[in-house]
Design an enzyme around this catalytic site. Sequence first.
Site, PDB file in Angstrom:
ATOM      1  N   LYS A  88      -9.075  14.373   3.277  1.00  0.00           N
ATOM      2  CA  LYS A  88      -7.742  13.764   3.322  1.00  0.00           C
ATOM      3  C   LYS A  88      -7.722  12.389   3.995  1.00  0.00           C
ATOM      4  CE  LYS A  88      -5.585  17.203   1.315  1.00  0.00           C
ATOM      5  NZ  LYS A  88      -4.889  17.012   0.035  1.00  0.00           N
ATOM      6  N   GLU A 110       4.175  14.672   3.738  1.00  0.00           N
ATOM      7  CA  GLU A 110       4.364  16.105   3.566  1.00  0.00           C
ATOM      8  C   GLU A 110       3.029  16.768   3.866  1.00  0.00           C
ATOM      9  OE1 GLU A 110       3.546  14.036   1.206  1.00  0.00           O
ATOM     10  OE2 GLU A 110       1.804  15.046   0.350  1.00  0.00           O
ATOM     11  N   SER A 378     -14.527  20.174   0.189  1.00  0.00           N
ATOM     12  CA  SER A 378     -13.476  19.220   0.549  1.00  0.00           C
ATOM     13  C   SER A 378     -13.062  19.282   2.013  1.00  0.00           C
ATOM     14  CB  SER A 378     -12.256  19.437  -0.346  1.00  0.00           C
ATOM     15  OG  SER A 378     -11.827  20.789  -0.271  1.00  0.00           O
TER      16      SER A 378
HETATM   17  C1  LIG Z   1      -9.670  21.035   2.555  1.00  0.00           C
HETATM   18  C2  LIG Z   1      -8.735  20.854   1.418  1.00  0.00           C
HETATM   19  N1  LIG Z   1      -9.213  20.868   0.170  1.00  0.00           N
HETATM   20  C3  LIG Z   1      -8.411  20.725  -0.899  1.00  0.00           C
HETATM   21  C4  LIG Z   1      -7.052  20.572  -0.758  1.00  0.00           C
HETATM   22  C5  LIG Z   1      -6.211  20.476  -1.989  1.00  0.00           C
HETATM   23  O1  LIG Z   1      -5.703  19.207  -2.233  1.00  0.00           O
HETATM   24  P1  LIG Z   1      -6.275  18.267  -3.360  1.00  0.00           P
HETATM   25  O2  LIG Z   1      -6.222  19.032  -4.654  1.00  0.00           O
HETATM   26  O3  LIG Z   1      -5.382  17.104  -3.347  1.00  0.00           O
HETATM   27  O4  LIG Z   1      -7.667  17.914  -3.016  1.00  0.00           O
HETATM   28  C6  LIG Z   1      -6.490  20.540   0.523  1.00  0.00           C
HETATM   29  C7  LIG Z   1      -5.043  20.359   0.711  1.00  0.00           C
HETATM   30  O5  LIG Z   1      -4.479  20.453   1.736  1.00  0.00           O
HETATM   31  C8  LIG Z   1      -7.360  20.688   1.628  1.00  0.00           C
HETATM   32  O6  LIG Z   1      -6.870  20.680   2.882  1.00  0.00           O
END
Ligand SMILES: Cc1ncc(COP(=O)(O)O)c(C=O)c1O
Lengths: 394, 255
Positions: A88, A110, A378
């Site tokens: 993020k 948000e 992620s």
């Molecule tokens: C660690 C992590 N991965 C994935 C996501 C999903 O979001 P996005 O599809 O925008 O990557 C989030 C959302 O809060 C997240 O915290």
Amino acid sequence: MNQAQSAAKFGRYGGCFVPETLVQPVMEVASAYSRLKASPEFRRELEEMLKHFAGRPTPLYFAKNLSRDLGRRIYLKREDLVHGGAHKLNNTLGQALVAKHMGKTRLIAETGAGQHGVATAIVGANLGFETQVYMGEVDIERQKMNVYRMELMGAEVIPVRSGSRTLKDAINEAMRDWSSSFENTYYLFGTAAGPHPFPSMVRDFQSVIGAEARGQIQEAEGRLPDSIVACVGGGSNAMGIFAPFLKDDVRLIAVEAGGRGLGHDDKTADHGASLGCGQDGILHGSLTRILQDPHGQILESYSIAAGLDYPGVGPELAYLAERGRIKTATADDRAALRGFRTLSRREGIIPALESAHAVGYVLREPEALGDLAIINVSGRGDKDLATVMEYENL
Amino acid sequence: MKISEAFRNKPLLIVYICAGDPSPEETPDLVRRLVRAGADIVELGLPHSDPIADGPTIQAAAQRAIAAGMNTDLYFQAAADANVDCPLIFMGYYNMVYARGLDRFARDCAKSGIAGMIVPDLPPEEAGPLREACRRHGVDLIFLAAPNTPPERLQMIQENTSGFLYLVARAGVTGARSDIQEATRDLIARASGDVPTAVGFGISTPEHAAEVIRSGADAAIVGSACVDLIARGELDRLEQLVRQMKEAVRRAKTQ
Ligand SMILES: Cc1ncc(COP(=O)(O)O)c(C=O)c1O
């Protein structure tokens, strides 16, 4: 259609469906971003922050145990090691610098899982913004640690009590705030969805993930991977790692939340699979795939991972899925928990429950990967320990 | 009745309520009450789960209406059952229109006495297909302008709107407010021209209504103040408020 409008679309998806009061603020962001994008100075400023503050580049780690288990070579893109614990921050740093150049003094955001809120609080503290984060009451309850992290860094967390009291309602509330605060306030949107220019801008700021991974896999393996797997909430980590590979012969697999199963009742879907199970519709400023009832009321979504608990998805992913350029899949709560546990045990890496969906998919369908695959991890799972402990006691 | 016919007797009072609040069955009668009390046009909101342009009052009304079973089929039924002489206007979010199909939606409007549509999250740039559907079925598509709408864009919106131009009195969401701002008067002045104008968002008293008419608007729109009285079940006071506002609008004209 003029040029600005076609830039806002991905096929028929995307666009800018916002109330008149927000048209101007959104257009100002679009023009500031397109100006700054071309500025070497801005790029240097961002690169410095990504390197010295966020900790980039993140490793592309060869997961030797998982590879042995699954009989193919699997790499992990370690976004869990970015400052704050998730991808993020790549986006919040980029957008906060845009906000700074626009002369804004206040950030609003948000958050669902709290990760985007934390990443916004980080840039707010570091770059000197007043920061307010809208968060659904339900999410505040299940992500208490992140609420405290935000507050420690000086952000105010505003509980959202309307609607389903989760991420979609937090977005509604942030948009309402922005429609009267735009003079001094920047709306720092957290995923590759929303009205133009957010889907493109967030994708661009997250593309650092894919750009790094591309160089790293070339160096390690001398070739591009056969496949890349990423989880999808709104789509920012997925678009970030996919974007630099769109023109290549690489299988791109988007894993959505399968939740408790792919059914739904009148008001609530048991999942968050907007690409897989949704229909065309308009939510939060763009035409995309959404979970809705036959009359057009938005369904509440569900996932064990708060960050995937969203009834919409970024319009570019909707477009790529329709064209067959990405493959969509789901991993349910159980598959995600298996991914969570397996990566922890086998590699000593505790993934976020969101990322664990990508891992869970890989464990379930390794043959879909080919010989060489990258999983986008992620985020890290520390924020999810209470959720997992509670789930296991049930 | 066409909207343009109604504007022959300007200045007008336009009243917004949320269809289905407190129940779908009560909506036709409420519409008739408003008209009896002096509403020249009734703006009938179709409740949506995610009303991003609305403040707490109308959000709550939408939630009550959805919980009471309101949906698009019942909405058109209620509009037809109201069976009033004055124009009704649809107000609702684009996804509700899109989900039904643009042509079908516009046709259902025409069939049930709805003369125009206001879709607050649909700016003219995105409205091509709905405008076509509205044209086919003789329904006006009304666009909005706000205090922060720049001059060239205001002109574009004036050229695209039909029926009238909806002037958003202030930045922010719907909801009762305590005053009329300079920005509102400025917008009314900038927007005056061939296209009739109606001012809404925050107008909650007879004084507000009179003030926007005196500033040059052709109609005043009251929403949250009425929705609030419906929420409290104070229907006599609702009629009284509408009557007083209508009176104020009329008197403002002759001043
Ligand atoms: C660690 C992590 N991965 C994935 C996501 C999903 O979001 P996005 O599809 O925008 O990557 C989030 C959302 O809060 C997240 O915290």
